[in-house]
Design an enzyme around this catalytic site. Sequence first.
Site, PDB file in Angstrom:
ATOM      1  N   ILE A   1       0.838  -1.203   0.000  1.00  0.00           N
ATOM      2  CA  ILE A   1       0.000   0.000   0.000  1.00  0.00           C
ATOM      3  C   ILE A   1       0.868   1.247   0.000  1.00  0.00           C
ATOM      4  O   ILE A   1       0.595   2.218  -0.726  1.00  0.00           O
ATOM      5  CB  ILE A   1      -0.956  -0.006   1.203  1.00  0.00           C
ATOM      6  CG1 ILE A   1      -1.968  -1.151   1.066  1.00  0.00           C
ATOM      7  CG2 ILE A   1      -1.683   1.324   1.333  1.00  0.00           C
ATOM      8  CD1 ILE A   1      -2.868  -1.336   2.278  1.00  0.00           C
TER       9      ILE A   1
ATOM     10  N   ASP B   1      11.452   1.440   6.731  1.00  0.00           N
ATOM     11  CA  ASP B   1      10.984   0.061   6.869  1.00  0.00           C
ATOM     12  C   ASP B   1      12.183  -0.817   7.181  1.00  0.00           C
ATOM     13  O   ASP B   1      12.943  -1.190   6.281  1.00  0.00           O
ATOM     14  CB  ASP B   1      10.302  -0.419   5.579  1.00  0.00           C
ATOM     15  CG  ASP B   1       9.542  -1.729   5.786  1.00  0.00           C
ATOM     16  OD1 ASP B   1      10.000  -2.554   6.606  1.00  0.00           O
ATOM     17  OD2 ASP B   1       8.499  -1.927   5.141  1.00  0.00           O
TER      18      ASP B   1
ATOM     19  N   ALA C   1      -3.782   2.891   9.029  1.00  0.00           N
ATOM     20  CA  ALA C   1      -3.194   1.581   9.337  1.00  0.00           C
ATOM     21  C   ALA C   1      -3.996   0.913  10.445  1.00  0.00           C
ATOM     22  O   ALA C   1      -4.982   0.222  10.182  1.00  0.00           O
ATOM     23  CB  ALA C   1      -1.723   1.748   9.714  1.00  0.00           C
TER      24      ALA C   1
ATOM     25  N   ASP D   1      -8.429   7.376  10.165  1.00  0.00           N
ATOM     26  CA  ASP D   1      -9.446   6.450   9.656  1.00  0.00           C
ATOM     27  C   ASP D   1      -9.631   5.264  10.594  1.00  0.00           C
ATOM     28  O   ASP D   1     -10.594   4.511  10.455  1.00  0.00           O
ATOM     29  CB  ASP D   1      -9.033   5.948   8.265  1.00  0.00           C
ATOM     30  CG  ASP D   1     -10.077   5.045   7.635  1.00  0.00           C
ATOM     31  OD1 ASP D   1     -11.232   5.494   7.478  1.00  0.00           O
ATOM     32  OD2 ASP D   1      -9.746   3.882   7.308  1.00  0.00           O
TER      33      ASP D   1
ATOM     34  N   GLU E   1     -13.223   0.741  18.083  1.00  0.00           N
ATOM     35  CA  GLU E   1     -14.093   0.875  16.908  1.00  0.00           C
ATOM     36  C   GLU E   1     -15.351   0.042  17.113  1.00  0.00           C
ATOM     37  O   GLU E   1     -15.260  -1.112  17.517  1.00  0.00           O
ATOM     38  CB  GLU E   1     -13.362   0.419  15.646  1.00  0.00           C
ATOM     39  CG  GLU E   1     -12.171   1.300  15.286  1.00  0.00           C
ATOM     40  CD  GLU E   1     -11.505   0.898  13.977  1.00  0.00           C
ATOM     41  OE1 GLU E   1     -12.027  -0.012  13.276  1.00  0.00           O
ATOM     42  OE2 GLU E   1     -10.457   1.468  13.641  1.00  0.00           O
TER      43      GLU E   1
ATOM     44  N   HIS F   1     -13.010   3.874   9.418  1.00  0.00           N
ATOM     45  CA  HIS F   1     -12.280   2.707   8.919  1.00  0.00           C
ATOM     46  C   HIS F   1     -12.736   2.339   7.505  1.00  0.00           C
ATOM     47  O   HIS F   1     -13.103   1.204   7.223  1.00  0.00           O
ATOM     48  CB  HIS F   1     -12.451   1.506   9.857  1.00  0.00           C
ATOM     49  CG  HIS F   1     -11.310   0.524   9.766  1.00  0.00           C
ATOM     50  ND1 HIS F   1     -10.797  -0.099  10.861  1.00  0.00           N
ATOM     51  CD2 HIS F   1     -10.598   0.071   8.710  1.00  0.00           C
ATOM     52  CE1 HIS F   1      -9.816  -0.916  10.489  1.00  0.00           C
ATOM     53  NE2 HIS F   1      -9.677  -0.824   9.180  1.00  0.00           N
ATOM     54  N   ILE F   2     -12.683   3.327   6.636  1.00  0.00           N
ATOM     55  CA  ILE F   2     -13.242   3.193   5.298  1.00  0.00           C
ATOM     56  C   ILE F   2     -12.202   3.427   4.203  1.00  0.00           C
ATOM     57  O   ILE F   2     -12.512   3.343   3.011  1.00  0.00           O
ATOM     58  CB  ILE F   2     -14.430   4.184   5.138  1.00  0.00           C
ATOM     59  CG1 ILE F   2     -15.381   3.783   4.018  1.00  0.00           C
ATOM     60  CG2 ILE F   2     -13.906   5.613   4.941  1.00  0.00           C
ATOM     61  CD1 ILE F   2     -16.251   2.621   4.363  1.00  0.00           C
ATOM     62  N   ALA F   3     -10.949   3.701   4.576  1.00  0.00           N
ATOM     63  CA  ALA F   3      -9.927   4.042   3.583  1.00  0.00           C
ATOM     64  C   ALA F   3      -9.784   2.968   2.508  1.00  0.00           C
ATOM     65  O   ALA F   3      -9.593   3.271   1.331  1.00  0.00           O
ATOM     66  CB  ALA F   3      -8.584   4.284   4.261  1.00  0.00           C
ATOM     67  N   GLY F   4      -9.876   1.716   2.910  1.00  0.00           N
ATOM     68  CA  GLY F   4      -9.692   0.628   1.953  1.00  0.00           C
ATOM     69  C   GLY F   4     -10.965   0.149   1.296  1.00  0.00           C
ATOM     70  O   GLY F   4     -10.931  -0.815   0.524  1.00  0.00           O
TER      71      GLY F   4
END
Length: 314
Positions: free
Chosen positions: A152, A171, A236, A261, A266, A287-290
Amino acid sequence: MPKVVISEFMDEAAIAAEFGGFETLYDPGLVDRPDDLTAALAGADALVVRNRTQVRGALLAAAPDLKVVGRLGVGLDNIDLAACGERGIAVYPATGANDVAVAEYVIGTAMLLLRGAYGATAAVAAGTWPRDALMGREISGKRLGLVGFGAIARETAHRALALGMEVSAHDPLLPADDPAWRTGSGTVARAENLAALVARSDVLSLHVPLTPETRGMIDAGILARMPAGAVLINAARGEVVDVAAVAEALRGRHLGGAALDVFPQEPLDAASGAPLRDLPNLILTPHIAGVTQESNVRVSRVTAQAVRRHLSEG
C-alpha cells in the site's frame, strides 16, 4: 455440502459466483449479535470476516469444524493466528485487493488537509467570502514520509511522486538494495530510522501492522519531532497512534492537520470521540480508507475464491 458463514458486509455477486452449491449464511449484522454468530458457527466449515469480528477464544471454540477463515482485507490483528495454526485452520487475507483504495485515500486527504479550503461551503453560502483565511498549501514539492513500505505504501509513493512530492520511507524489514525503492515514477529515499523520517516529513502516513513494536509508536515525542504545520495520516491501525497526543498537537497548532481512519476503539462512541471534537483541520472517517465500490468487489472476489478453493481441495 460445506457451510460458509459471512459475518460482515461483502459483495453479493461474489457470494453468488463463488459459493454456489455451498450452504451459505450471509448476515452482515452478525458481527453485532455475538450470540447469533456463535450459534451460526455450529457446523461451519468457513468463516468470512472483515476487521470487526474477533476470531479468537470463545468464537473459535464455537466452531469445532472450522477449516478456513477468509479476511476481507489485509490486517490480521482481529484473528488469533496461533490458535488457528494449532487447529489447522487456514487464514486467507485479500492481499493487494484494496491497495489502490487506501493509496488514493492518503493522497486525497493529504491534498485536502494541505489546501484547507474545502470546508468553506457554509461560510461562502452565507456571504462571508473568507478568501484571506483560506490560502492553503500545494502538495507539489512537499515531503511525504511513509512509515512502512509494503504494497500500500508503494502505491501511495507512486502517486505522490507523480504529483511532484519528495518521498521517503522507513521500513527496517526491507533491505536497502530491494528494487522496491525504485518505482516507475522515481526513487524513494530510505530513512535509516523513524526519528529521521519524521523530522523531514511535511506529510507523514502510516503503513504498518499492529505489533508489539508498532503499538503506540506515534506518541507525543514523535509528534513533537514533526515540522511545524505537518500533516499526519493514519489508515493503518488505531493503536499505532496516541490519539490524545494527536489531539493536543492539533489544539496547540503544532500539527497542521490530521486524518484518522482507524481508532483504538471501533466504532467510536460519544465518550471516546469527545476528545476529537472541535479540533482544527481534522478529518475522521470510519475505517473506510480501503473500502470503495471497486475495492469491495475485488476484495470479496479474491477472498471468496480463496475460501472456495480451500474447501474444494480439502
